[in-house]
Scaffold this motif. Structure first.
Motif, PDB file in Angstrom:
ATOM      1  N   SER A  31       0.843  -1.197   0.000  1.00 52.47           N
ATOM      2  CA  SER A  31       0.000   0.000   0.000  1.00 52.47           C
ATOM      3  C   SER A  31       0.876   1.243   0.000  1.00 52.47           C
ATOM      4  O   SER A  31       2.052   1.196   0.367  1.00 52.47           O
ATOM      5  N   GLU A  32       0.274   2.337  -0.417  1.00 53.58           N
ATOM      6  CA  GLU A  32       1.027   3.594  -0.506  1.00 53.58           C
ATOM      7  C   GLU A  32       1.462   4.087   0.868  1.00 53.58           C
ATOM      8  O   GLU A  32       2.403   4.870   0.988  1.00 53.58           O
ATOM      9  N   LYS A  33       0.762   3.635   1.887  1.00 54.89           N
ATOM     10  CA  LYS A  33       1.104   4.074   3.251  1.00 54.89           C
ATOM     11  C   LYS A  33       2.535   3.690   3.610  1.00 54.89           C
ATOM     12  O   LYS A  33       3.196   4.363   4.389  1.00 54.89           O
ATOM     13  N   GLU A  34       3.008   2.578   3.037  1.00 48.67           N
ATOM     14  CA  GLU A  34       4.356   2.105   3.360  1.00 48.67           C
ATOM     15  C   GLU A  34       5.439   3.095   2.935  1.00 48.67           C
ATOM     16  O   GLU A  34       6.560   3.040   3.433  1.00 48.67           O
ATOM     17  N   TYR A  35       5.088   4.004   2.015  1.00 47.75           N
ATOM     18  CA  TYR A  35       6.095   4.946   1.536  1.00 47.75           C
ATOM     19  C   TYR A  35       6.514   5.940   2.631  1.00 47.75           C
ATOM     20  O   TYR A  35       7.574   6.540   2.558  1.00 47.75           O
ATOM     21  N   SER A  36       5.658   6.119   3.626  1.00 44.55           N
ATOM     22  CA  SER A  36       5.977   7.067   4.702  1.00 44.55           C
ATOM     23  C   SER A  36       7.036   6.505   5.639  1.00 44.55           C
ATOM     24  O   SER A  36       7.723   7.242   6.326  1.00 44.55           O
ATOM     25  N   ASN A  37       7.121   5.173   5.648  1.00 50.17           N
ATOM     26  CA  ASN A  37       8.133   4.528   6.466  1.00 50.17           C
ATOM     27  C   ASN A  37       9.433   4.475   5.669  1.00 50.17           C
ATOM     28  O   ASN A  37       9.512   3.857   4.622  1.00 50.17           O
ATOM     29  N   GLN A  38      10.448   5.166   6.199  1.00 48.97           N
ATOM     30  CA  GLN A  38      11.625   5.357   5.364  1.00 48.97           C
ATOM     31  C   GLN A  38      12.572   4.174   5.298  1.00 48.97           C
ATOM     32  O   GLN A  38      13.511   4.180   4.538  1.00 48.97           O
ATOM     33  N   VAL A  39      12.311   3.192   6.113  1.00 51.92           N
ATOM     34  CA  VAL A  39      13.184   2.022   6.053  1.00 51.92           C
ATOM     35  C   VAL A  39      12.793   1.207   4.831  1.00 51.92           C
ATOM     36  O   VAL A  39      11.641   0.813   4.685  1.00 51.92           O
ATOM     37  N   SER A  40      13.740   1.014   3.943  1.00 48.33           N
ATOM     38  CA  SER A  40      13.392   0.191   2.793  1.00 48.33           C
ATOM     39  C   SER A  40      13.661  -1.263   3.158  1.00 48.33           C
ATOM     40  O   SER A  40      14.745  -1.622   3.577  1.00 48.33           O
ATOM     41  N   SER A  41      12.633  -2.028   3.051  1.00 51.46           N
ATOM     42  CA  SER A  41      12.659  -3.372   3.602  1.00 51.46           C
ATOM     43  C   SER A  41      13.365  -4.370   2.697  1.00 51.46           C
ATOM     44  O   SER A  41      13.930  -5.348   3.136  1.00 51.46           O
ATOM     45  N   GLN A  42      13.340  -4.098   1.412  1.00 49.14           N
ATOM     46  CA  GLN A  42      13.875  -5.111   0.502  1.00 49.14           C
ATOM     47  C   GLN A  42      15.402  -5.030   0.444  1.00 49.14           C
ATOM     48  O   GLN A  42      15.990  -4.020   0.790  1.00 49.14           O
ATOM     49  N   SER A  43      15.985  -6.066  -0.024  1.00 47.43           N
ATOM     50  CA  SER A  43      17.424  -6.022  -0.243  1.00 47.43           C
ATOM     51  C   SER A  43      17.680  -5.014  -1.347  1.00 47.43           C
ATOM     52  O   SER A  43      16.860  -4.813  -2.225  1.00 47.43           O
TER      53      SER A  43
ATOM     54  N   LYS B  98       2.981  21.681  13.807  1.00 43.67           N
ATOM     55  CA  LYS B  98       4.273  21.310  13.240  1.00 43.67           C
ATOM     56  C   LYS B  98       4.362  19.801  13.048  1.00 43.67           C
ATOM     57  O   LYS B  98       4.757  19.306  12.005  1.00 43.67           O
ATOM     58  N   LYS B  99       3.926  19.123  14.090  1.00 48.03           N
ATOM     59  CA  LYS B  99       4.014  17.679  14.061  1.00 48.03           C
ATOM     60  C   LYS B  99       3.214  17.109  12.876  1.00 48.03           C
ATOM     61  O   LYS B  99       3.693  16.279  12.121  1.00 48.03           O
ATOM     62  N   LEU B 100       2.028  17.650  12.746  1.00 47.20           N
ATOM     63  CA  LEU B 100       1.160  17.156  11.686  1.00 47.20           C
ATOM     64  C   LEU B 100       1.734  17.451  10.316  1.00 47.20           C
ATOM     65  O   LEU B 100       1.763  16.602   9.433  1.00 47.20           O
ATOM     66  N   LEU B 101       2.218  18.681  10.143  1.00 43.82           N
ATOM     67  CA  LEU B 101       2.739  19.068   8.846  1.00 43.82           C
ATOM     68  C   LEU B 101       3.979  18.264   8.489  1.00 43.82           C
ATOM     69  O   LEU B 101       4.175  17.876   7.349  1.00 43.82           O
ATOM     70  N   MET B 102       4.778  18.012   9.499  1.00 45.70           N
ATOM     71  CA  MET B 102       6.000  17.269   9.203  1.00 45.70           C
ATOM     72  C   MET B 102       5.674  15.825   8.833  1.00 45.70           C
ATOM     73  O   MET B 102       6.298  15.243   7.954  1.00 45.70           O
ATOM     74  N   GLN B 103       4.676  15.311   9.485  1.00 45.53           N
ATOM     75  CA  GLN B 103       4.267  13.953   9.106  1.00 45.53           C
ATOM     76  C   GLN B 103       3.761  13.941   7.668  1.00 45.53           C
ATOM     77  O   GLN B 103       4.027  13.031   6.911  1.00 45.53           O
ATOM     78  N   ALA B 104       3.047  15.010   7.322  1.00 40.52           N
ATOM     79  CA  ALA B 104       2.494  15.087   5.978  1.00 40.52           C
ATOM     80  C   ALA B 104       3.598  15.179   4.939  1.00 40.52           C
ATOM     81  O   ALA B 104       3.476  14.691   3.828  1.00 40.52           O
ATOM     82  N   ALA B 105       4.652  15.829   5.292  1.00 41.87           N
ATOM     83  CA  ALA B 105       5.755  15.981   4.352  1.00 41.87           C
ATOM     84  C   ALA B 105       6.714  14.808   4.447  1.00 41.87           C
ATOM     85  O   ALA B 105       7.765  14.788   3.834  1.00 41.87           O
ATOM     86  N   ILE B 106       6.343  13.850   5.231  1.00 46.41           N
ATOM     87  CA  ILE B 106       7.118  12.636   5.478  1.00 46.41           C
ATOM     88  C   ILE B 106       8.449  12.923   6.145  1.00 46.41           C
ATOM     89  O   ILE B 106       9.344  12.106   6.129  1.00 46.41           O
ATOM     90  N   SER B 107       8.595  14.090   6.716  1.00 46.41           N
ATOM     91  CA  SER B 107       9.777  14.410   7.520  1.00 46.41           C
ATOM     92  C   SER B 107      11.065  13.910   6.885  1.00 46.41           C
ATOM     93  O   SER B 107      11.860  13.233   7.515  1.00 46.41           O
ATOM     94  N   VAL B 108      11.193  14.220   5.642  1.00 48.29           N
ATOM     95  CA  VAL B 108      12.341  13.717   4.915  1.00 48.29           C
ATOM     96  C   VAL B 108      13.632  14.307   5.481  1.00 48.29           C
ATOM     97  O   VAL B 108      13.678  15.464   5.865  1.00 48.29           O
TER      98      VAL B 108
END
Lengths: 312, 346, 149
Positions: B131-143, B294-304
């Motif tokens: 799902s697209e939600k996984e993109y917010s999690n910055q850890v890339s799971s695959q090798s 701030k917290k909300l906005l940063m989450q929205a921007a994925i806190s890159v």
């Protein structure tokens, strides 16, 4: 043969509400009389499932009412008069001889009608979302006030308005007084039998509605009945003419009436009605309600917008 | 022939395709995002080497992202069978006795489609999400090493074979010319003995995507709500647009490509998305917005950029993986069966 | 769908497509349209009085007493684009390429051109009509940026 009243001609061949104003009587236009102008309002065809709901107003000087209308003519609550008498009385107000010469016997009375069509009644009552609905009472009040306003704009100074109402008179009277602070109002049940000028309005409205309904027949022998849901002739017509998809001609039938809704929904006549689901059928549905329980507390701004989740 | 409404479709075709008047062969490719929740993309190619995607749409439907709120607030409703409250009526205007009804209220339309996204999807084919939600999690799971990656330069024809064999047999429907145009956008090339050899390159991909991001940002759809108040400085507003535009692409590229894109430092020809994202985040941290906002906005921007070494796991694994071997699998019957099944279902 | 046949595009018939805001539980022909579902020109004249851009004009119709207000979707796709009404013809012959051998193929054949594809919402809900069309247009424009390089 008596020609069709001008109030009817205005409303033929249209799906929509139309208003007709007669010429303003000379005696009022020229301000010859010092007698104040009184105005009656009445309606015809509020209950029927067919045909228009007609609002009629009639107005004259108080003097004309007392010295001509009351002693010389048998105006009364239109329901107490026969169809012939009503039509005859109204014809004296627009075309006494039926020859189009414009010779008018009852020349001290001005009148106007608004015929609210089945299409406008139904579409007003069946708007979506339901908070947008334009119910019958509001439609009726607005039409009445517009009729009076129209006359004011034509330069007629109205002293006293008598309104026949089926709803609660007090609040309606207040509404009218607020809108027209310079006019006296009497809103009453059965005003059509109490005030002659209202009786005239009731005749104008009733004859106009009856003839419009007559004109809507697809052929001369068609039997529509009175249009009331309780009239067996009307229900027979509804049964005979119901179609699977569109049910009935929209120019004639008020779909917003419960009678129609039930006939459609329950397919009482077993004609194989095509089921149509509307959005209001799903308001407060289980599916929507369940989302209320699970409604997340997070702010919208937290959501990441993507091509697919935003546009698809 | 029996005629039923459900047998009928509405499809809107662009002018240049109408003009060609061809029989359009429809085929499908996997979603370029490698997101298993997204179906295959339905495509056709016309003789002038353009590819189009066939999309389906129904009005009277809200955004997926707002679905729960819209349902809870009675903004949208759907039928018991989860359909839109929409149907189709078709009327012959010259002969009204000819009219049809169709319960399903959707219609199809064809839009230009760039298969370069499928090449990117292939390149990152190990980067699979549900799902697209996984993109917010910055850890890339695959090798980190990708099936689509290879250290060899390949000719156009070999690339085509590679795609057909190891990505999807329906690449066979894409002409070499179309593939060439797409490859050129994201590959390094060498020429030898009058043959051109292609090798898809991370940086080229990111450069290509960054250009798209710039274009989206400068034409950002008005309906997308801003993440900052109007009072924010203009250059920060611009950074915000870059952030929003980058997020748009989540639907089109694999997670890995997205994670690399938001850290992309740019080239002479493109903006640095990394810089813009940091600028945006720094602003959020330093300005006077409430902590909660701030917290909300940063989450929205994925806190890159907040967690720089989040994908280091993948990188480490990269080093230990063997050189890739270009797979040269024969077309297997199982694959064909699945495709056949796909079409049967339609 | 396995193919769309625009080669013998016999689409001389001119249809209108209406996307109506209700679920009509029926698929198939109807003969009730000869004297029903005619555009309300009188009302449209009023509503379109100050609409200068023809592609933005609204259409008014009724279903079982409900007033519906619509706008043509096709202008969003640009001039020259065409909407077809197609009929799916299922054939089991092997005219498609070999890999589709032995399978049924579905060929969409145009049977008419849609002069308009009108999306309707209920009277009272016009804001949904305009916001969805606006968003759809944005989507088409965005697609052009993403796929037209």
């Amino acid at each position: 043969m008596v020609s069709l009243p001008p109030t009817v001609l205005t409303s033929l061949g249209t799906l929509h509400t139309k208003t007709y104003y007669s010429e303003i009587p000379e005696v009022i236009k020229n301000g010859v009389s010092s007698s104040p102008v009184i105005l009656g309002v009445d309606e015809a065809g509020r209950g029927p499932v067919m045909g228009p709901m007609v609002y009629g107003i009639s107005y004259c000087t108080k003097e004309y009412q007392d010295t001509v209308l009351i002693p010389k003519y048998a105006f009364d609550d239109s329901k107490k008069l026969t169809d012939n008498i009503r039509r005859n009385l109204f014809s004296k107000m627009y075309d006494q001889n039926g020859d189009g010469t414009g010779e008018i016997e009852i020349d001290g009375v001005g009148y106007a009608t608004t015929a609210i069509t089945p299409v406008d009644i139904s579409s007003g009552m069946l708007r979506y979302p339901p908070s947008q609905n334009y119910n019958l009472n509001e439609q009726a009040h607005d039409v009445t006030m517009n009729l009076i306003q129209g006359l004011v704009e034509k330069g007629v100074t109205i002293d006293h308005v008598y309104v026949d109402t089926v709803g609660p008179p007090v609040s309606y009277q207040k509404k009218l007084e607020t809108r027209f602070p310079n006019i006296k109002f009497t809103v009453a049940k059965k005003a059509d039998s109490l005030y002659c000028v209202v009786s005239v309005a009731s005749v104008v409205a009733k004859v106009t509605r009856d003839i419009i309904l007559e004109q809507m027949k697809s052929n001369e022998n068609e039997i529509l009945g009175s249009g009331y849901p309780s009239d067996p002739k009307t229900t027979a017509w509804l049964a005979k003419n119901q179609k699977q998809l569109f049910a009935w001609p929209q120019s004639l039938v008020r779909f917003s009436w419960q009678t129609c809704q039930t006939l459609i929904k329950e397919d009482k006549h077993k004609i194989g009605m095509v089921p149509i689901e509307w959005e209001e059928d799903y308001i407060n549905s289980k599916k929507n309600m369940s989302k209320q329980w699970t409604k997340p507390k997070t702010d919208n701004k937290k959501k990441v917008i993507t091509l697919d989740n935003w546009f698809l | 022939m029996t005629v039923h409404g459900e047998n009928k479709d509405i499809i809107i075709i662009p002018s240049e395709v109408v003009a060609l008047g061809e029989q359009l062969k429809v085929f499908t490719l996997p979603s370029p995002s490698n997101n298993s929740s997204k179906g295959r993309v339905e495509l056709f190619q016309v003789s002038n080497n353009l590819v189009y995607q066939i999309k389906n749409h129904s009005f009277s439907k809200g955004s997926k992202i707002n679905n729960n709120d819209d349902m809870a607030n009675d903004v949208y409703h759907y039928t018991r069978d989860n359909e839109t409250l929409k149907s189709v009526i078709l009327t012959n205007e010259q002969d009204r006795s000819e009219a049809y009804l169709r319960e399903n209220g959707s219609f199809k339309f064809a839009l230009k489609y760039d298969i370069v996204y499928n090449l990117i999807g292939f390149y990152y084919s190990e980067s699979i999400t549900e799902s697209e939600k996984e993109y917010s999690n910055q850890v890339s799971s695959q090798s980190g090493k990708e099936q689509g990656k290879n250290d060899r330069f390949l000719t156009l024809r070999d690339y085509h074979d590679l795609l057909v064999d190891s990505n999807d047999s329906q690449w066979a429907n894409i002409s070499l010319e179309v593939l060439k145009i797409a490859l050129e956008k994201i590959s390094n090339t060498v020429e030898e003995a009058e043959d051109i050899y292609y090798k898809i390159d991370d940086n080229k991909i990111l450069e290509f995507l960054a250009k798209i991001v710039s274009k989206i940002a400068s034409n950002l759809p008005k309906s997308i709500p801003p993440l900052l108040p109007n009072s924010a400085p203009e250059d920060i507003q611009n950074s915000m647009k870059i952030v929003l535009a980058t997020n748009i692409l989540i639907s089109l590229v694999p997670k890995k490509a997205y994670l690399e894109l938001i850290k992309f430092k740019g080239t002479d020809n493109t903006i640095s998305i990394d810089t813009e994202v940091k600028k945006f985040n720094d602003y959020l941290e330093s300005n006077e917005l409430s902590i909660e906002e701030k917290k909300l906005l940063m989450q929205a921007a994925i806190s890159v950029g907040m967690n720089n070494d989040s994908s280091s796991d993948g990188k480490d694994k990269n080093k230990t993986i063997k050189k890739p071997i270009v797979p040269k699998k024969p077309r297997v019957a199982v694959g064909r069966g699945a495709i056949d099944g796909f079409f049967k279902k339609k | 769908m396995n193919s769309i046949d625009l080669s013998s595009s016999n689409s001389a018939k001119e249809y209108l497509g209406h996307l109506v805001p209700c679920k009509i539980r029926y698929n198939g022909p109807s003969d009730e349209f000869t004297d029903n579902f005619n555009m309300d020109n009188e009302e449209m004249e009023v509503l379109n009085n100050d609409v200068a851009d023809e592609s933005k004009q609204v259409y008014v119709n009724y279903i079982r007493g409900r007033k519906i207000i619509g706008q043509d979707v096709l202008p969003i796709f640009g001039e020259g684009s065409k909407a077809f009404l197609t009929e799916n013809v299922i054939s089991s012959d092997a005219t498609m390429e070999e890999e589709f051998d032995n399978t049924e193929s579905i060929n969409a054949k145009p049977i008419a051109t849609l002069n308009k594809l009108i999306n309707y919402e209920r009277d009272g809900n016009e804001s949904r009509l305009s916001s969805e069309l606006q968003k759809f247009q944005e989507y088409i424009e965005l697609n052009d940026i993403i796929h037209n390089n």
